[in-house]
Every structure is written in C-alpha cells, then in structure tokens.
Motif scaffolding. Structure first.
Motif, PDB file in Angstrom:
ATOM      1  N   SER A   1     -10.938  -2.088  -4.079  1.00  0.00           N
ATOM      2  CA  SER A   1     -10.870  -0.761  -3.469  1.00  0.00           C
ATOM      3  C   SER A   1     -10.881   0.315  -4.531  1.00  0.00           C
ATOM      4  O   SER A   1     -11.592   1.314  -4.418  1.00  0.00           O
ATOM      5  CB  SER A   1      -9.604  -0.630  -2.642  1.00  0.00           C
TER       6      SER A   1
ATOM      7  N   THR B   1     -12.186  -1.903   1.901  1.00  0.00           N
ATOM      8  CA  THR B   1     -11.795  -3.308   2.009  1.00  0.00           C
ATOM      9  C   THR B   1     -10.535  -3.517   2.832  1.00  0.00           C
ATOM     10  O   THR B   1     -10.486  -4.368   3.706  1.00  0.00           O
ATOM     11  CB  THR B   1     -11.582  -3.888   0.609  1.00  0.00           C
ATOM     12  N   GLU B   2      -9.508  -2.725   2.554  1.00  0.00           N
ATOM     13  CA  GLU B   2      -8.215  -2.984   3.197  1.00  0.00           C
ATOM     14  C   GLU B   2      -8.085  -2.281   4.537  1.00  0.00           C
ATOM     15  O   GLU B   2      -7.053  -2.360   5.175  1.00  0.00           O
ATOM     16  CB  GLU B   2      -7.085  -2.522   2.281  1.00  0.00           C
TER      17      GLU B   2
ATOM     18  N   SER C   1      -4.941   1.606  -1.486  1.00  0.00           N
ATOM     19  CA  SER C   1      -5.113   0.274  -0.917  1.00  0.00           C
ATOM     20  C   SER C   1      -4.444  -0.814  -1.730  1.00  0.00           C
ATOM     21  O   SER C   1      -4.273  -1.920  -1.250  1.00  0.00           O
ATOM     22  CB  SER C   1      -6.596  -0.066  -0.806  1.00  0.00           C
ATOM     23  N   ASN C   2      -4.077  -0.528  -2.966  1.00  0.00           N
ATOM     24  CA  ASN C   2      -3.465  -1.523  -3.832  1.00  0.00           C
ATOM     25  C   ASN C   2      -4.359  -2.755  -3.952  1.00  0.00           C
ATOM     26  O   ASN C   2      -3.958  -3.876  -3.706  1.00  0.00           O
ATOM     27  CB  ASN C   2      -2.089  -1.926  -3.297  1.00  0.00           C
ATOM     28  N   ASN C   3      -5.629  -2.510  -4.292  1.00  0.00           N
ATOM     29  CA  ASN C   3      -6.596  -3.589  -4.352  1.00  0.00           C
ATOM     30  C   ASN C   3      -7.604  -3.198  -5.412  1.00  0.00           C
ATOM     31  O   ASN C   3      -8.083  -2.072  -5.427  1.00  0.00           O
ATOM     32  CB  ASN C   3      -7.261  -3.691  -2.970  1.00  0.00           C
TER      33      ASN C   3
ATOM     34  N   THR D   1       0.860  -1.178   0.000  1.00  0.00           N
ATOM     35  CA  THR D   1       0.000   0.000   0.000  1.00  0.00           C
ATOM     36  C   THR D   1       0.893   1.223   0.000  1.00  0.00           C
ATOM     37  O   THR D   1       2.089   1.149   0.230  1.00  0.00           O
ATOM     38  CB  THR D   1      -0.873   0.069   1.253  1.00  0.00           C
TER      39      THR D   1
END
Lengths: 209, 198, 372
Positions: free
Chosen positions: C158, C247-248, C153-155, C94
């Motif tokens: 997200s 989410t994260e 969030s690196n998702n 992240t």
C-alpha cells in the motif's frame, strides 16, 4: 549545436515511431472487437473434445501385465503399480494401480508405450475436487468411462472451429448432418482404395510380365 | 440578516476554528505524519477563507500550490525517510520548552499589538470578483514584475539544486574508506549530462 | 450562439407563480442541480464500469456480463449492492482515522470538479470565473488521499502504491495544466462555457483539436496518467503491488476508491470533450441546421431539442474517449516507473512548454484563428 539538433531529430523520430506502433496496436485491438466471441457458455454448452484430446487416463485392469513401462516412461514415475509374483502360475499378479491426476501433466507417454494398450486417453477434463487427494485415482476410478458430451441431455455440445463446415464461424444452430470442411479420413481412405483398384489391373499386367 | 450573510458568518467561524485547531495540532502532535496531514487541513481552510473574501483564483491557487505541491512534497519527504530513531530524553527539556514558549508568546504579543495598533486603511475599491485574475496578471507584469521574476529565479535555482543533488556522481563522504565500502554498495557511475538516451 | 433555455430562471419564476418569495424559490432551487449532478455522475461512472466490462470482453473475443439484466446492465448495481452490504473491515494496526478519511479525500474532489462541467449553455452548476483551474487545483488534492491510504494501511504494498500514485499524479499534473493553459490562452478565459463558445461557429472545423493537435495528445496522455488508467496503472499494478494503495480496502471504502477512479475517468473524458472537441456543440452547427430547415432558433421546442442534443453530444464525445481509453488498456502494456517519470518529465513537459510557446506566438501572429 548540430549534435543537439540531431538528438532532437532522433527523439522526434522515435516518438513518431512509438505513436505509429501504438496506432497499429489499437487497430489490432479494434479489429478484435468485431470478431466472434470464442467463449462457450459452460456448463450449459460444452465444446466437443477433438479426437486426440488428452484427458483423464483410462485404465483396463485385466489387460495390464504389470510390466511397469508406464512408470519408466513417465517423466516423474507417477503411476503406482502394486503387483506380486504368483509362484504357481509364474506370472505377475496386479493388485492395485493408481495415477495421481493432481500431479499428472497428461503428456501421454504411458499411453504411448503401454505394450498391451491397457492405458488410453479419454475426453474427460472436469476433474475438480474439494480435496487434492481425491485426484489420486485407483484402478476402479481409472476404469470408469466418462460421459460423452454429445449424449448429455443437460448441455448443448458445440463443435470446435476446425470441425465447422466451410464458411461457418458459429457452432450454434448447425443444420443436422453438416460436416466439417475437407474430407474425412475414411473418405480419403476410400478414395485411395478406389484409385488403387483402378490402378491394380494395369499394375498386375505389368507385374506378370 | 439574510441567508447569504448568515452562511458567510457560520462558515467563517467553522473555517477559522478548523484552521486554528489544526495549526495547533501541527505543532503539538507527536506523530509527524499527522502533523503533515493537518498542515494540509490548515492550507485548505485558508483557501476557504479566500473564497469567503471573493478571491476564488487565490483560493484555487492556494490549494494547487500549498496542498497539491508543498504538502505532498512534505509528505513524500516524511515517507521516504526511513531513519527510525527514538528521541533521546533531554534532561532539562522543560527549560528548552519554557524558552520556546517565551519566544513564541513574545512574538504573538508583538504581532497582535502591531495588528491592533496599525490604522488599517480598508480599500474602498469594488470587489474584483472573477475579474481578479486579470488584475493579478496586470500587477505581475507591471509593478510587481521584479519580485515575480526574482521568485521564478529562486525556483529555478531550487530546481537546478534538486537536479544536482539527485544526479550527483559518486562523491565519497569524508573520512570514509572507499575500498571497504565498494564491496557492499554499487558506486554510482558518472553519466553524460547532455541528455542522450543511447 | 443563443443562450438557449435557462432552467433556473424558469424554475424560479414557476415557484414564484405558486406564491413563494424570490429568495425562498432560489433556496429551493439551490440543491436541485447538485443532487441531480451527483446522481448523474454516479450513473455515468456506473455505466462506464459496465462499458469497461463489455468493451474489454469484446476486445478479448468474449461476451462479458450477459445474464444480469439486459446485456448485463445490472452488474454495476449488483456491484454497488455487494460493496454496500459487505463488512467494513479495519485491518490490524491500521490508523483508523486516516484509513477512513483517505477514500473520501480521493472521492470528494472528483465529484466537486463536476461543478464546472457544462452540458449546455446554461446546463452547468456554476459558471465560475476560475472554471477549469478549479479542476486542476482540486485534482491536486487526490495525491494526499493516496498517500494517506498508503500510509494508514500498514502494508508495504500500500505504501509503495501510494507513493507511486502520488509521484505519478504530481508529475503528470504539470503537462496537463500546461496543455490546458494553451487552450485557455486561445479562448481568453478559464470558464468552461467560454472555452466551448470559442469553439462554436463552424461545427467540427472550429474545434480546438485542429488548432491544438499537440496539446490534444498531451492532455489525453496526462489525463490517462492522472486517472491511473492502463498504460499508467502502476500504482495498482497487481503483479507487483497486489492492488497498491487499495490493497487493504474493502466494502464501502473500496467502493469510494472504485467510484472515484471511474468518476475521474468520466470527468477527464468530459473535460477533454469540452476543451478540445467543442463540448456540447454538434459537428454541424445547430444554427445552420435551423436556418436550413427554416425554423426559428427561438422557438421553445427547438431550444429544448438543441439542449438535449447538447447533452447527448457531450456524453457521446465523452464516451467515445472512454471507449478509446478502454481500447488503449488492452493495447498498450504497462510502463515501468522510470519510463513513466521519463515520459512525464523529459518528453511531455518540454513538449507542452513548446506547445504553449507556439500557441502564444500563433496567437500574436494570427489573432483571428487563434483567439486574439
């Protein structure tokens, strides 16, 4: 222009309709708010399972004739019947029997078709374990009888809605001996027999003629 | 110096530093997303300066338009573009950068000399404060009517342009063979433009 | 309408009576309402989480939290305690700075907007000239925080949630602002105090909801969309996006998002009450009651009662709307993203423009009824 006006009119009509439906939905939700909570304070309270409750399957080892009908009627051939042929008595001898309740869907076909009634449904439904392999019940585990909720001192047994007296909505604090609405099967049976007995003399007289 | 003045000077210092630092960050950082977020910081600090100048409405409008709309759209643009391409190293990059620095330095010198040279006539009119809103409205509909309306026409043009680009109906790019392309992509079907949901 | 009690004046004169200088007394007063309002907002948001649980339970024929405190009232406190003591996790890869900054960017504007929420004639932190405009401009900062959370969030869930949330909040801000503008046009002022005063006089009959029925609905729909409440909660649609941009997040940072969303809901409900339902005014005007009972309006005890009645009224209206929002949550299914944008741009925007135009016309035609 006229087409545009008609479009606007249609759109308005749709919007009004949508608003009406949302209003209807809201009134339904609002109505639900004043209804009795259907929840049961599990583990302190438990609902008494109904007569035809399909819980964990009970197996009587001694009755089984190893015919494997249960395997054949099972949707996925789940029961494992381990038998060997005894040449002296010329009979199948059952060694082990097991059902994996992690896979079983409790359809009750095996119970239905068992020729010797060695399989039956119990009212046990608390089958959770830490390991799914523990759900593979062998003949010993299958032969255990579950606790009855009504005899458990730790919990308050609660009747389901259909078993409450007429006009009563809450299963809590029922007076002792209160019965559900309508007649019990045995009462109906008694009534029919009484009617039969009343009708019998005349029937007999007509028969003899 | 009383409390209010002290607070004013300190907050001016903080805001000015924030603005300058984040503006430099916008230019110098390699990560374009950081640059976009720092641009938001620049806008917020400018709005803080407006508040210090008793122009609350302009400050709020600054936040609403620049932070809430412009910056969000820039971020949107950055995040929706999924072209990932490494920058190729240009051999004589120092030359480019040197020229850029020269031009920027020249501009800066020009502007600052202009600022210093201009005899600023500071308005003696009382600070409008909360009544500024009414003043702005009056100006918009009297002596600034033409620029105001022209700006709205410009925005309308941008709006229509955006709609046209967004709703474009199947125009193939030049020099591309359509038959080969249509196997993999769904060609857009022309839709009726006049509203109508059915 | 009488100006009612002025807490600031009386507090400062009290301190001056104790021997403090005027400016020092002012400095002592300055942080008090802010601290008070931050505490009050936190409590209001916590109460609304409890209400959400209880009303949701009732709508589904359940009981809801029962054992933590009376009627489960301590559940929000337990929530806060749990989230405060959890480990603050930064998931792998992240962006730590943006990841930590994003919840603050969502949370702070909401709390700042409470500056302009009036609970009475003098029960507001600042009666700003730009009033309601402050709320509109501050609420436009939130999408940046959401985009930041989504990006940092690196998702992929997200990022999608963040983009959806930003798209949603910028498209519903416009009908919201336009419907507010119609009200502002009628009261000739952006100040929330003036907006409420313009609705006083005839009790429930003089509230804006009768003069702005269309704006009333548009505002509520747009406010629900701004708060990402149920029919419009696709940024955190759990079936599609796990929890969207949240989410994260965990622990304190998640709590900021959570508290921010509920505080935003409370804020929207309060401002809805202020704009359309007469703010602190009671359905039957207090001055009528006073003359009916033969009590002087300037009596100290009467003013104290009127002020507390004003606070109770504002909160009552706000919580009524909150209740409606929760009911809507269990009634209306979630819309799709294209339906959401359709509703915002093709339905609410034109209608709110027409509403604005109609209000302007009515104002010119009937200056008496629509604020000349």
């Amino acid at each position: 222009m006229l087409k545009f006006l008609q479009q606007v009119g249609d759109y308005t009509k749709e919007a009004v309709q949508a608003a009406k439906y949302i209003g209807q939905g809201l009134s339904v939700t609002f109505d639900h708010m004043q209804r009795r909570p259907v929840t049961v304070q599990y583990p302190y309270e438990k609902v008494i399972p109904s007569e035809r409750f399909r819980g964990r399957i009970h197996f009587e080892f001694d009755k089984c004739i190893s015919c494997e009908v249960c395997v054949r009627v099972c949707p996925i051939n789940l029961p494992v019947v381990d038998w060997e042929f005894n040449r002296e008595t010329k009979k199948k001898k059952l060694n082990h029997y097991s059902i994996d309740f992690g896979v079983c869907i409790f359809c009750g076909n095996c119970v239905e078709y068992c020729p010797t009634n060695c399989l039956s449904m119990t009212e046990e439904y608390e089958l959770s374990t830490y390991d799914r392999h523990e759900l593979n019940y062998d003949n010993v585990a299958l032969g255990r009888l579950p606790y009855k909720v009504t005899e458990d001192a730790m919990t308050t047994p609660l009747r389901e809605f259909a078993y409450l007296p007429k006009g009563v909505f809450s299963p809590h604090d029922l007076p002792k001996g209160s019965q559900r609405a309508g007649q019990h099967p045995e009462e109906i049976l008694k009534e029919i027999e009484a009617a039969k007995a009343a009708a019998a003399p005349s029937e007999k007289s007509t028969d003899s003629d | 110096m009383n409390l209010a003045e002290g607070v004013q000077i300190v907050s001016f210092g903080i805001l000015a530093f924030m603005m300058l630092a984040s503006a430099i960050g916008v230019v110098l950082l390699n990560n374009i997303v950081y640059s976009a977020f720092l641009l938001g910081v620049v806008f917020v600090s400018i709005s803080g300066l407006y508040i210090l100048l008793n122009a609350a409405f302009v400050a709020a409008a600054q936040i609403l338009i620049y932070v809430g709309a412009v910056n969000v759209l820039i971020l949107f643009g950055i995040m929706l573009v999924n072209k990932r391409r490494d920058f190729a190293r240009i051999p004589n990059a120092w030359l480019n950068q040197g020229v850029t620095a020269l031009v920027c330095g020249g501009l800066f010198a020009l502007l600052s000399s202009m600022i210093i040279a201009t005899p600023w006539s500071i308005s003696t009119a009382p600070i409008a404060g909360d009544a500024a809103l009414v003043e702005i409205g009056k100006h918009f509909f009297t002596d600034f009517l033409l620029p105001f309306e022209l700006a709205s026409v410009l925005l309308l043009m941008a709006l229509i342009g955006a709609i046209v680009i967004a709703r474009r109906e199947f125009f193939p790019e030049e020099g591309e063979d359509l038959s080969a392309e249509s196997n993999l992509t769904l060609p857009e079907r022309p839709r009726e433009l006049t509203g109508g949901r059915r | 309408m009488d100006s009612g009690i002025d807490l600031q004046q009386s507090f400062i004169s009290l301190l001056e009576g104790l021997g403090l200088s005027h400016s020092l007394a002012k400095v002592v007063w300055l942080p008090l309402p802010m601290v008070l309002i931050v505490g009050a907002v936190t409590v209001l948001a916590l109460v609304s989480t409890w209400l959400e649980r209880k009303v949701s339970a009732a709508a589904q024929q359940r009981i809801g939290p029962e054992f933590m405190g009376p009627q489960g009232l301590l559940v929000p406190a337990a929530d806060v305690l749990k989230l405060l003591t959890k480990e603050d996790v930064f998931p792998a890869k992240t962006d730590p700075w943006l990841f930590a900054l994003a919840p603050l960017l969502v949370f702070i504007p909401v709390f700042l907007s409470f500056l302009i929420v009036p609970f009475g004639q003098n029960l507001v932190i600042t009666d700003l000239g730009i009033g309601i405009f402050l709320w509109i401009s501050l609420s436009s900062i939130a999408p940046i925080g959401l985009l930041m959370a989504g990006y940092a969030s690196n998702n992929k869930y997200s990022l999608l949630g963040g983009l959806r949330a930003a798209a949603q909040s910028i498209s519903y801000e416009i009908p919201l602002a336009l419907s507010v503008l119609a009200v502002v046009m009628m009261s000739n002022s952006l100040s929330t105090i003036d907006i409420v005063n313009q609705q006083s006089g005839y009790g429930i009959l003089s509230w804006n909801m009768w003069r702005q029925p269309v704006g009333f609905l548009i505002f509520w729909i747009a406010a629900l969309a701004e708060c990402e409440r149920m029919p419009f909660d696709l940024p955190e649609a759990e079936e599609e996006l796990v929890a969207g941009y949240q989410t994260e997040y965990g622990a304190v940072k998640f709590m900021l998002f959570y508290a921010g969303s509920y505080a935003n809901l409370v804020l929207s409900a309060l401002l809805f009450a202020v704009l359309y339902m007469g703010g602190w005014e009671s359905p039957i005007p207090v001055s009528w009651l006073a003359s009916l009972l033969g009590v002087s309006e300037n009596a100290g005890w009467f003013q104290a009662i009127a002020a507390s009645l004003g606070i109770v009224m504002t909160l009552f209206k706000a919580y009524l709307l909150l209740f409606l929002a929760i009911l809507l949550r269990w009634t209306v299914p979630r819309v799709r993203i294209d339906q959401l944008l359709d509703l915002g741009w093709k339905f609410l925007l034109p209608i709110s423009l027409v509403n604005l135009l109609a209000t302007a016309g009515l104002k010119l035609a009937f200056p008496l009824a629509f604020g000349g």
